[in-house]
Write a protein that holds these residues in place. Structure first.
Motif, PDB file in Angstrom:
ATOM      1  N   VAL A   1     -58.469  56.594  57.410  1.00  0.00           N
ATOM      2  CA  VAL A   1     -57.516  55.114  57.517  1.00  0.00           C
ATOM      3  C   VAL A   1     -58.587  54.125  57.213  1.00  0.00           C
ATOM      4  CG1 VAL A   1     -56.117  53.765  58.579  1.00  0.00           C
ATOM      5  CG2 VAL A   1     -56.162  56.111  58.999  1.00  0.00           C
ATOM      6  N   LEU A   2     -58.124  53.285  56.108  1.00  0.00           N
ATOM      7  CA  LEU A   2     -58.906  52.190  55.468  1.00  0.00           C
ATOM      8  C   LEU A   2     -59.176  51.218  56.803  1.00  0.00           C
ATOM      9  CD1 LEU A   2     -56.662  51.048  52.439  1.00  0.00           C
ATOM     10  CD2 LEU A   2     -58.966  51.866  52.345  1.00  0.00           C
ATOM     11  N   GLY A   3     -60.464  50.885  56.861  1.00  0.00           N
ATOM     12  CA  GLY A   3     -61.317  50.021  57.783  1.00  0.00           C
ATOM     13  C   GLY A   3     -61.624  51.103  58.972  1.00  0.00           C
ATOM     14  N   THR A   4     -61.320  52.459  59.101  1.00  0.00           N
ATOM     15  CA  THR A   4     -61.872  53.162  60.227  1.00  0.00           C
ATOM     16  C   THR A   4     -62.688  54.273  59.764  1.00  0.00           C
ATOM     17  OG1 THR A   4     -59.773  52.774  61.290  1.00  0.00           O
ATOM     18  CG2 THR A   4     -60.964  54.513  62.015  1.00  0.00           C
ATOM     19  N   PRO A   5     -63.867  54.509  60.208  1.00  0.00           N
ATOM     20  CA  PRO A   5     -64.664  55.493  59.775  1.00  0.00           C
ATOM     21  C   PRO A   5     -64.302  56.862  60.245  1.00  0.00           C
ATOM     22  CG  PRO A   5     -65.536  54.547  61.845  1.00  0.00           C
ATOM     23  CD  PRO A   5     -64.351  53.682  61.638  1.00  0.00           C
ATOM     24  N   VAL A   6     -64.758  57.920  59.400  1.00  0.00           N
ATOM     25  CA  VAL A   6     -64.584  59.323  59.900  1.00  0.00           C
ATOM     26  C   VAL A   6     -66.087  59.823  60.350  1.00  0.00           C
ATOM     27  CG1 VAL A   6     -62.662  59.951  58.897  1.00  0.00           C
ATOM     28  CG2 VAL A   6     -64.906  60.089  57.691  1.00  0.00           C
ATOM     29  N   LYS A   7     -66.195  60.842  61.221  1.00  0.00           N
ATOM     30  CA  LYS A   7     -67.524  61.096  61.730  1.00  0.00           C
ATOM     31  C   LYS A   7     -67.746  62.633  61.301  1.00  0.00           C
ATOM     32  CE  LYS A   7     -70.342  60.863  65.886  1.00  0.00           C
ATOM     33  NZ  LYS A   7     -70.664  60.684  67.158  1.00  0.00           N
TER      34      LYS A   7
END
Length: 832
Positions: free
Chosen positions: A560-566
């Motif tokens: 999601v735009l503005g949220t990182p993935v790990k």
């Protein structure tokens, strides 16, 4: 008195002496059970108290006789006799093996004359003895090279019984023995055909032999007795096994400051024949190039030259060990490779070079405010570290006013060209400072060398752990110390009993990830048994032998735009820095879209990308899905890395706000197991609610499922026809005309008579009244008693003559009938 009378009258005495003859026994011969016991025999298993014989005799004059039996003073009194009847009874147990015949004196007397006879009673055999092995225990020493089929030992068992009960045969208790066999008649134990003995595999064998008699009768039953004996076959070692090396593989290290003549490592070999081992001698076969030598008795390898003169970095030596027989001649041999590495020490600092050689000062004139990122091309700097391998690795940094210049590279291996780059152009101001002075520092990364026990994946591992030495102040043989090792964790280690050298078992695999520390005890003991203990702790130092691993080699995530993935990888090494992982993006098309945190693995869009439209303009196909190749690399030396393919589907918060289902599906795409768990939870809740509702409904119905006091049974009448319908009722037991009632609707013509109604015979069983009509009725209801309650039908409606149904006569009859039936119903209930 009789003798006195004879003395007083001589004539009478002579007459009596001639007329009184002595009694005598009857001789009935062998096999008879009465008489004088001539040739009488008795089985040894005859029970005590048995009547075995009857003495029988007579007196010529017919005088009363009596019987007696006696035995020698040195023998047992085996029998007793009834003096009047002559019945002989066995009073003591018989044992043929101890006493096979019994001598007795039997006598018969008429009161004046006594006749005695000596008889011999034969005791016959019963199978009451078991075989017995003689000359036990059986221990035999057999050389391990004994030929198959050869005789090893002979056992012997005896049975004191006679006949078949005294014959003995032999067999092995383990009928499936693969090495030994026994002759059933002679008891000779042999090595089976094709079988061999091996001292190194088994130093002793235990063979159980069974001796069995031929069977016989005992107390009326056929019995067989047997006995067992164990033969211990000790195997004698012979020289048939080559020597072997302990603690392989062998790795040694020669450091650049090692002095010539220093010991590098020691190889240890033993004779494979451990019963009487031969002495062994060592020698170097090849690979040393004159740089190393070995002590022929101890196996210690020493370096002969200065390490600076050694031309190789790695030497592969071959050591041969040879047994020396008791006669002094060479015997079996074995060979093992030994790897020796020449190790460089970190003893050379980095050196800076200019165009004309080593230089420690560099100067440059430049204009103020140069462009940011400009390279100072007037500086020609080279840095070099003459150490080797990891010792030549060092870091560079600028020492001086911070943030003005940056040095590249920051990490150097052996040699590199040094570049200075402008970082802060505004700080380079002529008015503020006309001269800027910096120092380029080379921070050497020292590697500490020391003794270590690497785990089993390390190819250069050293198996020798430590050398223990105990000192005994005594002299002579009392001053000699022998070492032993024991403890719960000592199974993977050995110790040389003479030198105290501890090394690992040949089969031991050490792994710091499984067990990082071992603890055991070393015992030093002299010939008198006096000893001392030392506790040993062995710590395994981890080496970098595991690759980082991703959960999946191909992963899909939604960003999601503005949220990182790990993305995450794990390294199974035991210690830092070997298990620390750094992340990087090795490939992305197009590039410059994502940033990754090197330590956490969090992936974010670059700060310049803030909308889906910006992403849409970056790719030619306008897609919102990217594929990245992410590398996970550990910090060990040497370093290992692995990669994973990550597919990222990008969306924005507006898509998530369209509904909770859309958000759930997006999350489920990243974590399928989470979606499965949510669905399983929802299904469990639905099932639980259904069970609760069903249970409540069941108990409610169970409580309300009772027989009602009044139940209406309806029966639909067929389509009405213009005919007379009569209802016939039960006939009461009392034969009274007044108790019989028939209700009848008026005929349509009005000409029906009562006589025809009375002539009709009521049925034997009550008929159910017709069901009520849907049209309203003003006629009073009536009830009929039943088993479960009352039938409460309504009088059928006839629209043509409604007033006739309301006649006083019929109402009276219905009322009276209702009272009769209610009374009858109460009586029936009383009986129930």
């Amino acid at each position: 008195s009789r003798l006195a009378r004879c003395l007083t009258s001589g004539v009478r005495f002579l007459f009596l002496a001639q007329a009184n003859f002595a009694p005598h026994f009857f001789d009935n011969g062998a096999g008879s059970t009465n008489g004088n016991m001539a040739l009488f025999s008795l089985p040894e298993d005859t029970p005590v108290g048995s009547h075995v014989y009857t003495l029988n005799g007579t007196d010529p004059e017919g005088d009363p006789i009596s019987y007696h039996i006696s035995f020698e003073p040195s023998t047992r009194s085996v029998f007793s006799v009834d003096p009047h009847l002559g019945d002989i009874t066995l009073v003591e147990e018989l044992d043929r093996e101890r006493e096979d015949e019994i001598e007795a004196i039997i006598s018969i007397s008429d009161g004046l004359n006594l006749v005695a006879e000596k008889v011999v009673i034969l005791v016959t055999d019963a199978n009451d003895e078991a075989p017995r092995f003689v000359q036990e225990p059986y221990v035999v020493l057999v050389p391990e090279d004994a030929p198959s089929g050869s005789s090893i030992f002979k056992v012997h068992a005896v049975d004191k019984d006679t006949g078949s009960g005294g014959s003995v045969t032999y067999f092995l208790q383990n009928l499936h023995s693969t090495k030994f066999t026994v002759d059933r008649h002679s008891g000779v134990l042999r090595l089976q055909a094709g079988a061999t003995l091996d001292y190194e595999k088994s130093r002793a064998h235990f063979v159980t032999i069974v001796a069995k008699d031929g069977g016989g009768r005992l107390r009326g039953t056929d019995v067989v007795f047997s006995a067992t004996a164990t033969v211990t076959v000790n195997i004698e070692d012979v020289q048939d096994t080559a020597p072997f090396f302990v603690g392989t593989p062998y790795y040694g290290y020669v450091y650049e400051d090692t002095l010539p003549g220093s010991e590098v490592l020691t190889v240890v070999a033993m004779d494979g024949d451990r019963g009487r081992p031969n002495h062994v001698l060592y020698r170097l076969v090849n690979g040393s190039d004159g740089a190393f030598e070995i002590n022929e008795t101890s196996g210690a390898i020493s370096v002969l030259q200065n390490p600076a003169q050694l031309r190789k970095e790695v030497y592969e030596l071959h050591v041969q060990v040879t047994e020396v027989s008791s006669a002094g001649s060479p015997a079996a041999q074995a060979m093992v490779p030994v790897t020796i590495r020449i190790v460089d020490l970190n003893n050379h600092p980095p050196t800076f070079y200019g165009e004309n050689g080593p230089q420690n000062r560099f100067e440059l004139s430049m204009y103020e405010h140069p462009p940011q990122g400009e390279v100072l091309r007037g500086l020609k700097i080279t840095v070099n570290d003459s150490d080797q391998g990891a010792n030549a690795k060092f870091n560079l940094r600028l020492v001086g006013p911070g943030g003005i210049f940056r040095v590249v590279p920051q990490t150097v291996l052996n040699e590199a060209q040094v570049t200075i780059i402008v970082e802060n152009s505004a700080a380079i101001d002529f008015e503020k400072s006309k001269v800027l002075t910096f120092k380029v520092g080379g921070l050497v990364l020292y590697q500490l060398w020391g003794y270590r026990v690497p785990d089993h994946r390390q190819c250069w591992r050293h198996r020798e752990l430590s050398l223990f030495q105990a000192v005994d102040p005594d002299t002579g043989p009392w001053g000699k110390v022998r070492y032993s090792i024991y403890g719960a964790e000592a199974d993977k280690f050995l110790i040389n009993p003479s030198t105290g050298l501890i090394y690992t078992q040949p089969w031991a695999n050490l792994d710091a990830e499984d067990t990082a520390r071992y603890n055991f005890y070393v015992k030093a003991e002299d010939v008198e048994g006096r000893h001392s203990l030392a506790e040993v702790f062995v710590t395994l130092l981890d080496v970098n032998d595991h690759y980082p691993r991703f959960g999946k080699s191909i992963q899909e995530k939604t960003m999601v735009l503005g949220t990182p993935v790990k993305i995450e990888a794990t390294d199974q090494d035991a210690e830092e820095p070997n298990n620390l992982v750094d992340y990087s993006i090795t490939h992305s098309e197009p590039a410059n879209v994502f940033d990754i945190d090197a330590h956490t693995g969090e992936i974010r869009l670059k700060n310049s990308i803030r909308s889906l439209d910006a992403l849409h303009n970056i790719t030619s196909n306008g897609d919102y899905t990217w594929s990245l190749e992410v590398q996970a690399k550990d910090r060990g030396s040497p370093s290992f890395s692995t990669t994973a393919l990550l597919k990222i589907d990008i969306t924005d918060t507006e898509t998530l706000s369209r509904g909770s289902m859309a958000a759930f599906l997006i999350q489920a795409k990243d974590n399928p197991m989470k979606a499965v768990g949510v669905l399983a939870g929802v299904m469990a809740i639905v099932v639980a609610i259904t069970v609760l509702i069903s249970t409540a409904t069941f108990w409610r119905n169970k409580k309300s499922n009772k027989v009602l006091p009044v139940r209406r049974v309806l029966r639909r009448r067929p389509s009405p026809t213009p005919r007379t319908v009569r209802l016939e009722w039960l006939k009461f037991r009392k034969a009274k005309a007044a108790t019989k009632f028939i209700l009848k609707e008026d005929c349509p013509s009005g000409n029906c008579s009562n006589s025809s109604a009375r002539a009709t015979k009521p049925p034997s069983a009550p008929a159910l009244p017709p069901p009520p009509r849907t049209a309203p009725s003003t006629v009073a209801q009536w009830t009929v008693p039943t088993v479960s309650g009352s039938l409460t039908p309504q009088e059928p409606q006839q629209s043509p003559r409604p007033k006739t149904l309301e006649s006083p006569v019929q109402s009276t009859l219905v009322s009276e009938l209702k009272q009769k039936f209610e009374k009858k119903s109460s009586q029936n209930k009383a009986y129930l």
